[in-house]
Design a protein around this motif. Structure first.
Motif, PDB file in Angstrom:
ATOM      1  N   PRO A 212      40.857  73.623  42.960  1.00  0.00           N
ATOM      2  CA  PRO A 212      40.044  72.967  43.977  1.00  0.00           C
ATOM      3  C   PRO A 212      38.546  73.117  43.698  1.00  0.00           C
ATOM      4  O   PRO A 212      38.107  74.089  43.073  1.00  0.00           O
ATOM      5  N   THR A 213      37.782  72.157  44.169  1.00  0.00           N
ATOM      6  CA  THR A 213      36.325  72.205  44.049  1.00  0.00           C
ATOM      7  C   THR A 213      35.777  73.406  44.812  1.00  0.00           C
ATOM      8  O   THR A 213      36.230  73.724  45.909  1.00  0.00           O
ATOM      9  N   LEU A 214      34.806  74.085  44.223  1.00  0.00           N
ATOM     10  CA  LEU A 214      34.151  75.200  44.905  1.00  0.00           C
ATOM     11  C   LEU A 214      33.223  74.643  45.980  1.00  0.00           C
ATOM     12  O   LEU A 214      32.458  73.708  45.741  1.00  0.00           O
ATOM     13  N   TYR A 215      33.295  75.242  47.136  1.00  0.00           N
ATOM     14  CA  TYR A 215      32.508  74.746  48.266  1.00  0.00           C
ATOM     15  C   TYR A 215      31.202  75.511  48.351  1.00  0.00           C
ATOM     16  O   TYR A 215      31.151  76.651  48.825  1.00  0.00           O
ATOM     17  N   LEU A 216      30.117  74.886  47.901  1.00  0.00           N
ATOM     18  CA  LEU A 216      28.783  75.459  47.979  1.00  0.00           C
ATOM     19  C   LEU A 216      27.966  74.623  48.961  1.00  0.00           C
ATOM     20  O   LEU A 216      28.016  73.393  48.937  1.00  0.00           O
ATOM     21  N   GLN A 217      27.203  75.288  49.791  1.00  0.00           N
ATOM     22  CA  GLN A 217      26.373  74.577  50.752  1.00  0.00           C
ATOM     23  C   GLN A 217      25.044  75.289  50.926  1.00  0.00           C
ATOM     24  O   GLN A 217      24.916  76.479  50.634  1.00  0.00           O
ATOM     25  N   GLY A 218      24.050  74.539  51.417  1.00  0.00           N
ATOM     26  CA  GLY A 218      22.741  75.122  51.681  1.00  0.00           C
ATOM     27  C   GLY A 218      22.114  75.748  50.453  1.00  0.00           C
ATOM     28  O   GLY A 218      22.122  75.174  49.359  1.00  0.00           O
ATOM     29  N   LYS A 219      21.577  76.935  50.617  1.00  0.00           N
ATOM     30  CA  LYS A 219      20.912  77.623  49.508  1.00  0.00           C
ATOM     31  C   LYS A 219      21.867  77.930  48.369  1.00  0.00           C
ATOM     32  O   LYS A 219      21.467  77.938  47.198  1.00  0.00           O
ATOM     33  N   ALA A 220      23.124  78.205  48.689  1.00  0.00           N
ATOM     34  CA  ALA A 220      24.103  78.477  47.635  1.00  0.00           C
ATOM     35  C   ALA A 220      24.274  77.263  46.727  1.00  0.00           C
ATOM     36  O   ALA A 220      24.443  77.402  45.509  1.00  0.00           O
ATOM     37  N   LEU A 221      24.223  76.061  47.300  1.00  0.00           N
ATOM     38  CA  LEU A 221      24.330  74.846  46.504  1.00  0.00           C
ATOM     39  C   LEU A 221      23.127  74.708  45.575  1.00  0.00           C
ATOM     40  O   LEU A 221      23.278  74.386  44.387  1.00  0.00           O
ATOM     41  N   TYR A 222      21.925  74.975  46.088  1.00  0.00           N
ATOM     42  CA  TYR A 222      20.734  74.910  45.251  1.00  0.00           C
ATOM     43  C   TYR A 222      20.795  75.953  44.132  1.00  0.00           C
ATOM     44  O   TYR A 222      20.361  75.697  43.003  1.00  0.00           O
ATOM     45  N   CYS A 223      21.329  77.127  44.450  1.00  0.00           N
ATOM     46  CA  CYS A 223      21.500  78.163  43.429  1.00  0.00           C
ATOM     47  C   CYS A 223      22.454  77.692  42.339  1.00  0.00           C
ATOM     48  O   CYS A 223      22.237  77.951  41.148  1.00  0.00           O
ATOM     49  N   GLY A 224      23.511  76.996  42.739  1.00  0.00           N
ATOM     50  CA  GLY A 224      24.445  76.459  41.757  1.00  0.00           C
ATOM     51  C   GLY A 224      23.785  75.444  40.846  1.00  0.00           C
ATOM     52  O   GLY A 224      24.001  75.452  39.621  1.00  0.00           O
ATOM     53  N   PHE A 225      22.959  74.566  41.431  1.00  0.00           N
ATOM     54  CA  PHE A 225      22.222  73.602  40.608  1.00  0.00           C
ATOM     55  C   PHE A 225      21.272  74.323  39.646  1.00  0.00           C
ATOM     56  O   PHE A 225      21.090  73.907  38.492  1.00  0.00           O
ATOM     57  N   TYR A 226      20.667  75.406  40.114  1.00  0.00           N
ATOM     58  CA  TYR A 226      19.745  76.176  39.270  1.00  0.00           C
ATOM     59  C   TYR A 226      20.478  76.786  38.081  1.00  0.00           C
ATOM     60  O   TYR A 226      20.014  76.702  36.933  1.00  0.00           O
ATOM     61  N   VAL A 227      21.631  77.375  38.328  1.00  0.00           N
ATOM     62  CA  VAL A 227      22.418  77.970  37.244  1.00  0.00           C
ATOM     63  C   VAL A 227      22.815  76.894  36.230  1.00  0.00           C
ATOM     64  O   VAL A 227      22.708  77.095  35.007  1.00  0.00           O
ATOM     65  N   ASN A 228      23.256  75.736  36.719  1.00  0.00           N
ATOM     66  CA  ASN A 228      23.636  74.648  35.813  1.00  0.00           C
ATOM     67  C   ASN A 228      22.445  74.151  34.998  1.00  0.00           C
ATOM     68  O   ASN A 228      22.575  73.837  33.807  1.00  0.00           O
ATOM     69  N   GLU A 229      21.287  74.086  35.646  1.00  0.00           N
ATOM     70  CA  GLU A 229      20.102  73.612  34.935  1.00  0.00           C
ATOM     71  C   GLU A 229      19.669  74.602  33.861  1.00  0.00           C
ATOM     72  O   GLU A 229      19.235  74.204  32.772  1.00  0.00           O
ATOM     73  N   LEU A 230      19.797  75.891  34.140  1.00  0.00           N
ATOM     74  CA  LEU A 230      19.478  76.877  33.111  1.00  0.00           C
ATOM     75  C   LEU A 230      20.368  76.700  31.884  1.00  0.00           C
ATOM     76  O   LEU A 230      19.890  76.733  30.746  1.00  0.00           O
ATOM     77  N   LEU A 231      21.656  76.521  32.104  1.00  0.00           N
ATOM     78  CA  LEU A 231      22.556  76.339  30.968  1.00  0.00           C
ATOM     79  C   LEU A 231      22.228  75.064  30.202  1.00  0.00           C
ATOM     80  O   LEU A 231      22.248  75.051  28.962  1.00  0.00           O
TER      81      LEU A 231
END
Length: 223
Positions: free
Chosen positions: A76-95
């Motif tokens: 299943p898709t991981l459910y990220l919301q709010g700041k956690a979602l932005y953190c996920g985008f940040y981690v992906n952008e670093l990679l």
């Protein structure tokens, strides 16, 4: 692993952008291939091609990039919301920004999955990011020894240190407090330590990111 046709293998989507009329160019992260670019013919309407959704993909070598021949969810898709979602985008952008294409990083794969799982939990998000940044830098060969200065002397809690990104920590009259550096090393994330860790990680990442700003940091500022 040679760039021939592969069986279905686990992957995460890091980034996607439109290509021609209905297709996509995606950046994927795989345990045995690292970051790869792939063309997805007619992929714009495929809902499975989203960040934070565990995937199984079939790739075929196609010039400088791969062609994505098959894709299906593996969990299943991981459910990220709010700041956690932005953190996920940040981690992906670093990679996406820091990893070279087709350069395997098998030890980074479990760290990435652990980081996403921790973001879902939503506790101490800044610490989760610092731990990922430190692990990423170490995996790329740019980590520093938080317990010793560049002369090999143990870091002292009552001293200050400046950072040389290429060599490590240098004893100084002012700068990062030794007590905070040792707290980072020991996983003691008090408020002062967290501020120091943020400053230190930014300084370590800066030479590798260059002058182009991170889009994900803009999301934090806008919020």
């Amino acid at each position: 692993m040679s760039r021939t046709e592969q069986d279905l293998q686990p992957a995460w989507l890091l980034h996607r952008r439109p290509f021609r009329n209905t297709s996509l160019i995606v950046e994927l992260f795989l345990p045995n291939l690292g970051r790869v670019g792939a063309v997805v013919r007619g992929g714009r309407k495929d809902p499975s091609l989203s960040p934070f959704r565990p995937l199984l993909v079939e790739l075929k070598a196609s010039g400088e990039m791969y062609s994505l021949r098959g894709c299906e969810p593996r969990a299943p898709t991981l459910y990220l919301q709010g700041k956690a979602l932005y953190c996920g985008f940040y981690v992906n952008e670093l990679l996406t920004r820091l990893l070279h294409r087709d350069d395997p990083h098998p030890d980074l794969w479990p760290l990435y999955e652990q980081t996403l799982a921790a973001l879902v939990e939503g506790d101490m998000l800044d610490v989760v990011l610092r731990q990922f940044e430190i692990g990423l830098l170490e995996d790329m060969g740019y980590g520093i020894d938080l317990g010793h200065d560049i002369q090999g002397a143990p870091v002292r809690s009552d001293c200050y240190y400046q950072l040389d990104p290429e060599q490590g920590l240098r004893a100084a009259a002012q700068g990062y407090r030794g007590s905070d550096l040792l707290a980072m090393l020991n996983g003691d994330w008090q408020a002062d330590t967290r501020r120091t860790a943020r400053q230190l990680c930014r300084a370590l990442l800066a030479p590798h990111l260059g002058d182009k700003p991170l889009k994900s940091r803009e999301l934090f500022r806008e919020k």
